[in-house]
Design a protein around this motif. Structure first.
Motif, mmCIF file in Angstrom:
data_model
loop_
_atom_site.group_PDB
_atom_site.id
_atom_site.type_symbol
_atom_site.label_atom_id
_atom_site.label_comp_id
_atom_site.label_asym_id
_atom_site.label_seq_id
_atom_site.Cartn_x
_atom_site.Cartn_y
_atom_site.Cartn_z
ATOM 1 N N MET A 20 0.817 -1.208 0.000
ATOM 2 C CA MET A 20 0.000 0.000 0.000
ATOM 3 C C MET A 20 0.853 1.261 0.000
ATOM 4 S SD MET A 20 -2.983 -1.100 2.700
ATOM 5 C CE MET A 20 -3.692 0.562 2.670
ATOM 6 N N TYR A 21 2.030 1.209 0.623
ATOM 7 C CA TYR A 21 2.855 2.404 0.760
ATOM 8 C C TYR A 21 4.147 2.325 -0.068
ATOM 9 C CZ TYR A 21 -0.265 3.181 4.717
ATOM 10 O OH TYR A 21 -1.374 3.359 5.502
ATOM 11 N N TYR A 22 4.724 1.126 -0.168
ATOM 12 C CA TYR A 22 5.978 0.971 -0.916
ATOM 13 C C TYR A 22 5.866 -0.241 -1.840
ATOM 14 C CZ TYR A 22 7.497 3.849 3.017
ATOM 15 O OH TYR A 22 7.598 4.830 3.975
ATOM 16 N N PRO A 23 5.118 -0.139 -2.895
ATOM 17 C CA PRO A 23 4.893 -1.304 -3.786
ATOM 18 C C PRO A 23 6.169 -1.880 -4.379
ATOM 19 C CG PRO A 23 4.109 0.750 -4.789
ATOM 20 C CD PRO A 23 4.430 1.073 -3.373
ATOM 21 N N LYS A 24 7.180 -1.044 -4.576
ATOM 22 C CA LYS A 24 8.423 -1.549 -5.163
ATOM 23 C C LYS A 24 9.234 -2.388 -4.171
ATOM 24 C CE LYS A 24 8.994 2.256 -8.455
ATOM 25 N NZ LYS A 24 9.899 3.329 -8.928
ATOM 26 N N MET A 25 8.914 -2.308 -2.875
ATOM 27 C CA MET A 25 9.667 -3.032 -1.853
ATOM 28 C C MET A 25 9.074 -4.408 -1.553
ATOM 29 S SD MET A 25 12.213 -1.125 -0.905
ATOM 30 C CE MET A 25 12.648 -1.857 0.656
ATOM 31 N N VAL A 26 7.941 -4.734 -2.164
ATOM 32 C CA VAL A 26 7.267 -5.992 -1.840
ATOM 33 C C VAL A 26 8.153 -7.198 -2.158
ATOM 34 C CG1 VAL A 26 5.317 -7.494 -2.418
ATOM 35 C CG2 VAL A 26 4.958 -5.044 -2.095
ATOM 36 N N GLY A 27 8.752 -7.203 -3.319
ATOM 37 C CA GLY A 27 9.589 -8.340 -3.722
ATOM 38 C C GLY A 27 10.765 -8.550 -2.783
ATOM 39 N N THR A 28 11.441 -7.454 -2.445
ATOM 40 C CA THR A 28 12.589 -7.546 -1.531
ATOM 41 C C THR A 28 12.152 -8.000 -0.145
ATOM 42 O OG1 THR A 28 13.680 -5.745 -2.728
ATOM 43 C CG2 THR A 28 14.506 -6.277 -0.527
ATOM 44 N N ALA A 29 11.038 -7.438 0.357
ATOM 45 C CA ALA A 29 10.546 -7.814 1.680
ATOM 46 C C ALA A 29 10.164 -9.290 1.728
ATOM 47 C CB ALA A 29 9.344 -6.949 2.060
ATOM 48 N N PHE A 30 9.525 -9.762 0.659
ATOM 49 C CA PHE A 30 9.143 -11.180 0.610
ATOM 50 C C PHE A 30 10.378 -12.076 0.633
ATOM 51 C CE2 PHE A 30 8.580 -15.019 -1.943
ATOM 52 C CZ PHE A 30 7.563 -15.645 -1.227
ATOM 53 N N ASP A 31 11.376 -11.738 -0.166
ATOM 54 C CA ASP A 31 12.603 -12.550 -0.219
ATOM 55 C C ASP A 31 13.278 -12.621 1.147
ATOM 56 O OD1 ASP A 31 12.196 -13.000 -2.886
ATOM 57 O OD2 ASP A 31 13.553 -11.392 -3.560
ATOM 58 N N VAL A 32 13.341 -11.489 1.848
ATOM 59 C CA VAL A 32 14.010 -11.450 3.150
ATOM 60 C C VAL A 32 13.249 -12.302 4.167
ATOM 61 C CG1 VAL A 32 14.636 -9.983 5.106
ATOM 62 C CG2 VAL A 32 15.088 -9.213 2.765
ATOM 63 N N MET A 33 11.922 -12.070 4.283
ATOM 64 C CA MET A 33 11.132 -12.794 5.273
ATOM 65 C C MET A 33 11.091 -14.290 4.978
ATOM 66 S SD MET A 33 7.934 -10.258 6.220
ATOM 67 C CE MET A 33 7.402 -10.026 4.522
ATOM 68 N N PHE A 34 10.935 -14.633 3.719
ATOM 69 C CA PHE A 34 10.870 -16.048 3.336
ATOM 70 C C PHE A 34 12.204 -16.745 3.624
ATOM 71 C CE2 PHE A 34 11.475 -19.456 0.201
ATOM 72 C CZ PHE A 34 10.355 -20.227 0.462
#
Length: 275
Positions: free
Chosen positions: A191-205
């Motif tokens: 909702m706030y940083y759509p470009k960070m979704v991929g990076t955030a997913f990779d880190v958490m996963f």
């Protein structure tokens, strides 16, 4: 007539300093720590080399008839207990004399006999080394999963069958819960940083999978310790899918106790406790 506490030579009753070695004699009535003489049982100074009353060298091994008799009785009692233990653990190979390999009923009875004797040996060793079937008094989904998470970096102990399977199930259920939380977090990031979704997913996963993998690997090692399988078998776990199935198959092996090398307490804790 007294004997010097240091050199053992005879000195006068009223002589407080030995005229041979010059050591001051400690007499009764003074506040000193004492021990019984090995021969006459009189109270003598704890640091005395010789008894002041009978002159016995305290470094000499001294046996009386009563202590020898008691020792023999104790040894006989221990031998009788061991013989009773040996009698209770029958050798299943003794039944081979009447064993007919072509008779299915004989084969079944023979296998049952081996299983019964194995259980007797396991129970005897479990009592000897104070090892229960599981670390938890009553294994369950929550308590066993907590135990697996607590010992996620521990490999030098056992893990019972019940605790392992409940904990393993709990780890997969936790993966589902973590996935739901990750989805909610990613939705907020989008909702706030759509470009960070991929990076955030990779880190958490990646973080969760590393934690999950280490936790289950160490659990397998502890389970192998409990069933007395070689630890090197854990290398098969690194084979995708087939390796995990291979390890799960051997994790079903029942508990084996032939020695007290591994217990439900890690070796590091045992060393700290014995210091």
């Amino acid at each position: 007539m007294f004997y010097c506490q240091r050199c053992g030579r005879q000195i006068a009753d009223d002589e407080l300093r030995c005229h041979f070695c010059g050591i001051v004699q400690e007499r009764e009535g003074t506040s000193i720590e004492t021990k019984p003489c090995k021969k006459c049982k009189e109270a003598i100074p704890v640091n005395a080399n010789y008894c002041p009353y009978c002159g016995l060298d305290q470094a000499t091994l001294f046996y009386d008839e009563m202590s020898l008799d008691d020792s023999k009785d104790d040894q006989k009692e221990i031998r009788d207990e061991r013989e009773n233990e040996d009698d209770s653990l029958e050798d299943p190979l003794q039944t081979l004399e009447s064993f007919e390999i072509n008779d299915p009923s004989d084969v079944e009875k023979f296998l049952q006999k081996i299983e019964e004797e194995s259980n007797k040996i396991r129970e005897a060793n479990a009592k000897k080394y104070h090892i229960a079937k599981n670390e938890s008094k009553k294994p369950g989904l929550i308590v066993s999963t907590k135990l697996m998470l607590k010992d996620w970096l521990t490999v030098d102990k056992r893990m019972g069958t019940g605790d392992f399977w409940w904990g393993y199930l709990g780890m997969y259920l936790l993966t589902i819960i973590v996935s739901v939380i990750m989805g909610a977090v990613l939705a907020g990031i989008y909702m706030y940083y759509p470009k960070m979704v991929g990076t955030a997913f990779d880190v958490m996963f990646t973080v969760w999978m590393i934690f999950f993998f280490i936790t289950t690997i160490t659990a397998f090692i502890r389970r192998f310790h409990d069933s007395e399988l070689p630890m090197f078998m854990i290398v098969f776990r690194f084979i995708p899918v087939a390796g995990e199935l291979f390890c799960l198959f051997f994790a079903m092996r029942p508990q084996m106790i032939s020695n007290g090398r591994y217990t439900f307490e890690s070796k590091s804790k045992r060393k700290k406790r014995t210091k």
